[in-house]
Write a protein that holds these residues in place. Structure first.
Motif, PDB file in Angstrom:
ATOM      1  N   GLU A   1      14.367  -0.681 -23.138  1.00 48.27           N
ATOM      2  CA  GLU A   1      14.927   0.349 -23.937  1.00 48.27           C
ATOM      3  C   GLU A   1      16.099   1.105 -23.492  1.00 48.27           C
ATOM      4  O   GLU A   1      17.082   1.510 -24.391  1.00 48.27           O
ATOM      5  CB  GLU A   1      13.578   1.403 -24.094  1.00 48.27           C
ATOM      6  N   GLN A   2      16.401   1.419 -22.147  1.00 43.16           N
ATOM      7  CA  GLN A   2      17.558   2.112 -21.828  1.00 43.16           C
ATOM      8  C   GLN A   2      18.709   1.311 -21.979  1.00 43.16           C
ATOM      9  O   GLN A   2      19.663   2.082 -22.237  1.00 43.16           O
ATOM     10  CB  GLN A   2      17.143   2.621 -20.418  1.00 43.16           C
ATOM     11  N   ILE A   3      18.509   0.052 -21.592  1.00 42.67           N
ATOM     12  CA  ILE A   3      20.068  -0.848 -21.869  1.00 42.67           C
ATOM     13  C   ILE A   3      20.255  -0.754 -23.221  1.00 42.67           C
ATOM     14  O   ILE A   3      21.328  -0.516 -23.618  1.00 42.67           O
ATOM     15  CB  ILE A   3      19.753  -2.262 -21.412  1.00 42.67           C
ATOM     16  N   ARG A   4      19.488  -0.946 -23.912  1.00 41.91           N
ATOM     17  CA  ARG A   4      19.824  -1.042 -25.558  1.00 41.91           C
ATOM     18  C   ARG A   4      20.445   0.384 -25.979  1.00 41.91           C
ATOM     19  O   ARG A   4      21.264   0.285 -26.693  1.00 41.91           O
ATOM     20  CB  ARG A   4      18.413  -1.439 -26.563  1.00 41.91           C
TER      21      ARG A   4
ATOM     22  N   LEU B   1      25.096   3.900 -27.205  1.00 41.26           N
ATOM     23  CA  LEU B   1      25.770   5.330 -27.342  1.00 41.26           C
ATOM     24  C   LEU B   1      27.186   5.400 -26.000  1.00 41.26           C
ATOM     25  O   LEU B   1      27.788   6.372 -26.348  1.00 41.26           O
ATOM     26  CB  LEU B   1      24.842   6.260 -26.719  1.00 41.26           C
ATOM     27  N   VAL B   2      27.039   4.543 -25.165  1.00 39.38           N
ATOM     28  CA  VAL B   2      27.964   4.600 -24.097  1.00 39.38           C
ATOM     29  C   VAL B   2      29.051   3.426 -24.325  1.00 39.38           C
ATOM     30  O   VAL B   2      28.665   2.355 -24.149  1.00 39.38           O
ATOM     31  CB  VAL B   2      27.567   4.774 -22.860  1.00 39.38           C
ATOM     32  N   LYS B   3      30.508   3.881 -24.542  1.00 34.63           N
ATOM     33  CA  LYS B   3      31.532   2.968 -24.611  1.00 34.63           C
ATOM     34  C   LYS B   3      31.795   2.295 -23.097  1.00 34.63           C
ATOM     35  O   LYS B   3      32.296   2.809 -22.215  1.00 34.63           O
ATOM     36  CB  LYS B   3      32.503   3.215 -25.441  1.00 34.63           C
TER      37      LYS B   3
ATOM     38  N   VAL C   1      14.025  -7.513 -12.945  1.00 32.61           N
ATOM     39  CA  VAL C   1      15.317  -6.619 -13.518  1.00 32.61           C
ATOM     40  C   VAL C   1      16.276  -7.793 -14.068  1.00 32.61           C
ATOM     41  O   VAL C   1      16.744  -7.756 -15.212  1.00 32.61           O
ATOM     42  CB  VAL C   1      15.899  -5.978 -12.385  1.00 32.61           C
ATOM     43  N   ARG C   2      16.185  -9.031 -13.281  1.00 34.98           N
ATOM     44  CA  ARG C   2      17.332 -10.028 -13.670  1.00 34.98           C
ATOM     45  C   ARG C   2      16.571 -10.730 -15.006  1.00 34.98           C
ATOM     46  O   ARG C   2      17.453 -10.874 -16.043  1.00 34.98           O
ATOM     47  CB  ARG C   2      16.895 -11.231 -12.832  1.00 34.98           C
ATOM     48  N   ALA C   3      15.423 -10.831 -15.394  1.00 36.21           N
ATOM     49  CA  ALA C   3      14.812 -11.287 -16.576  1.00 36.21           C
ATOM     50  C   ALA C   3      15.140 -10.528 -17.700  1.00 36.21           C
ATOM     51  O   ALA C   3      15.485 -10.735 -18.759  1.00 36.21           O
ATOM     52  CB  ALA C   3      13.347 -11.593 -16.551  1.00 36.21           C
ATOM     53  N   VAL C   4      15.003  -9.088 -17.532  1.00 33.98           N
ATOM     54  CA  VAL C   4      15.176  -8.084 -18.640  1.00 33.98           C
ATOM     55  C   VAL C   4      16.772  -8.091 -18.801  1.00 33.98           C
ATOM     56  O   VAL C   4      17.405  -8.095 -20.183  1.00 33.98           O
ATOM     57  CB  VAL C   4      14.977  -6.362 -18.286  1.00 33.98           C
TER      58      VAL C   4
ATOM     59  N   ARG D   1      29.027  -7.127 -21.534  1.00 31.40           N
ATOM     60  CA  ARG D   1      28.247  -7.870 -20.612  1.00 31.40           C
ATOM     61  C   ARG D   1      27.403  -6.841 -19.827  1.00 31.40           C
ATOM     62  O   ARG D   1      27.708  -5.510 -19.379  1.00 31.40           O
ATOM     63  CB  ARG D   1      29.403  -8.304 -19.448  1.00 31.40           C
ATOM     64  N   VAL D   2      25.997  -7.544 -19.466  1.00 31.09           N
ATOM     65  CA  VAL D   2      25.001  -6.449 -18.778  1.00 31.09           C
ATOM     66  C   VAL D   2      24.791  -7.276 -17.436  1.00 31.09           C
ATOM     67  O   VAL D   2      24.396  -8.562 -17.730  1.00 31.09           O
ATOM     68  CB  VAL D   2      23.937  -6.190 -19.635  1.00 31.09           C
TER      69      VAL D   2
END
Length: 425
Positions: A83-86, A91-93, A112-115, A125-126
């Motif tokens: 949810e936080q990544i999405r 909202l943040v460029k 974390v890797r799977a998420v 990129r994430v």
């Protein structure tokens, strides 16, 4: 084994070092997967004690964070992270989003890797790095996050014969990191080299394109250089941060010999300029007999750099070098060898991070000048020593682009040291 409790620690945790590193890279956005206090505590406990560095474009209490609570500890925090990544992407460029994990997540074992992999098709990129604070201090956090970013972002590219990567100067942990990097970059650029500091706009994706990696520390960054050598075959040179004409000239010659480029003209001009300024204070040094016993209280990089400069270039006498970072045992013999300055001139080397024990050790030696942190004010007052804050934490100075490395940093350091001596007059 009982827990280790430090009085007045001289570094942040691994998450702190990783966060400062990511914040210093243009276009990178950190996302903390950690408890609600981590971001704020790291910011106030690190940036305000690093010459009042400030939050920058995305720092302080505005850092995106999952703020994991008891629910995530019990049931897992992967959904909250997703949810936080999405939300952050909306909202943040930024160009690259870096998930950094805290101690709680390191203990409960979120995948974390799977998420992060779920966002691989996004336009931006994430990536992620596992940086729970218990993995070490700021220096270890710097190494962990750079290795993670290189593994996930850097790709094989044609070798650029005149490009070098600079490693080992850790934002915030080195209070003068920007000034130091700027000066080393200036010197190397004058040799005709293109310099990638990882913080000056060259994409981190191109880390493998350099002809040489330069490690400016006895140990911090060595693992990163070894990683780059393993992945891309890039050779590396280890040379602790050069301060003073003697070591800076030796550094330039070493780089020149490694890359087979001419250095004589640059060295001649730089030394001419530096010695022109030093000549102006030669009367002061002689008339006031400024040849002092001194102590350094700093990480290993500054311990080597400052002791070598003060002995070789100013003729001072080393008393004790307190090394405050957690130097791996395998690197300590090399540090001792580097601090053997010949003719029996070698400081007593103590590895210690606890401020109480540091104060006891320094007061026992009774040096006339202490180059340490703001935490060493009391020790200096008790033995009547002059003092200059040069190592983390620094709360009695505001630092913008000041640096002590290289030729120009030498004049700045001499000014600051001698100013501390004449200030009471």
């Amino acid at each position: 084994m009982p827990p280790v409790i430090l009085d007045g620690p001289r570094h942040s945790c691994a998450l702190g070092g990783a966060l400062s590193t990511v914040n210093a890279i243009t276009g990178f956005v950190p996302i903390l997967h950690a408890g609600p206090g981590c971001g704020g505590q790291v910011f106030y406990g690190q940036n305000f004690t690093s010459g009042y560095r400030g939050s920058g474009p995305l720092g302080g209490v505005s850092i995106p964070s999952t703020n994991t609570y008891e629910q995530e500890v019990v049931f897992g925090g992967e959904g909250r992270l997703r949810e936080q990544i999405r939300t952050t992407l909306e909202l943040v460029k930024g160009d690259t989003y870096v998930v950094l994990t805290g101690c709680t997540v390191g203990l409960i074992g979120d995948d974390v890797r799977a998420v992060v992999q779920e966002f691989k098709d996004e336009k931006t990129r994430v990536v992620y790095a596992e940086t729970p604070g218990f993995k070490g201090g700021s220096n270890e956090g710097y190494e962990i996050v750079l290795n993670a970013l290189i593994d996930q972002l850097a790709t094989k590219k044609p070798r650029i014969k005149n490009r070098v990567n600079l490693l080992s100067i850790v934002p915030s942990q080195d209070v003068f990191w920007q000034g130091n990097l700027s000066e080393i970059e200036r010197i190397l650029t004058s040799l005709g080299l293109e310099v990638n500091t990882f913080f000056n706009g060259i994409p981190l994706d191109e880390a493998g394109a350099a002809a040489l990696n330069i490690v400016l520390s006895p140990w911090v960054g060595v693992s990163v250089a070894e990683n780059l050598k393993k992945r891309f075959g890039t050779p590396y040179l280890v040379y602790p941060l050069p301060i003073g004409a003697t070591d800076t000239t030796a550094f330039v010659k070493k780089v020149g010999a490694t890359l087979k480029i001419k250095t004589a003209d640059v060295i001649r001009e730089e030394e001419r300029r530096l010695y022109q300024y030093i000549d102006r204070i030669s009367d002061f040094l002689v008339d006031f007999d400024v040849q002092l016993h001194f102590a350094t209280i700093s990480d290993a990089g500054y311990a080597v750099a400052l002791n070598r400069f003060l002995v070789q270039d100013l003729g001072w006498i080393p008393s004790v070098a307190v090394v405050t970072d957690q130097v791996p045992e395998k690197h300590r013999a090399a540090i001792r060898k580097t601090l053997d300055l010949g003719k029996g001139i070698t400081p007593k080397i103590i590895y210690e991070s606890d401020s109480w024990k540091i104060r006891e050790a320094v007061e026992k030696e009774k040096p006339a000048f202490i180059l340490g942190s703001s935490l060493d004010k009391e020790a200096a007052e008790r033995i009547g020593a002059w003092r200059l804050s040069i190592s983390f934490p620094v709360t009695d100075r505001v630092v913008l682009d000041r640096g002590y490395a290289g030729y120009r940093g030498t004049t700045t350091l001499i000014e600051d040291i001698l100013s501390a001596i004449v200030a009471p007059f």
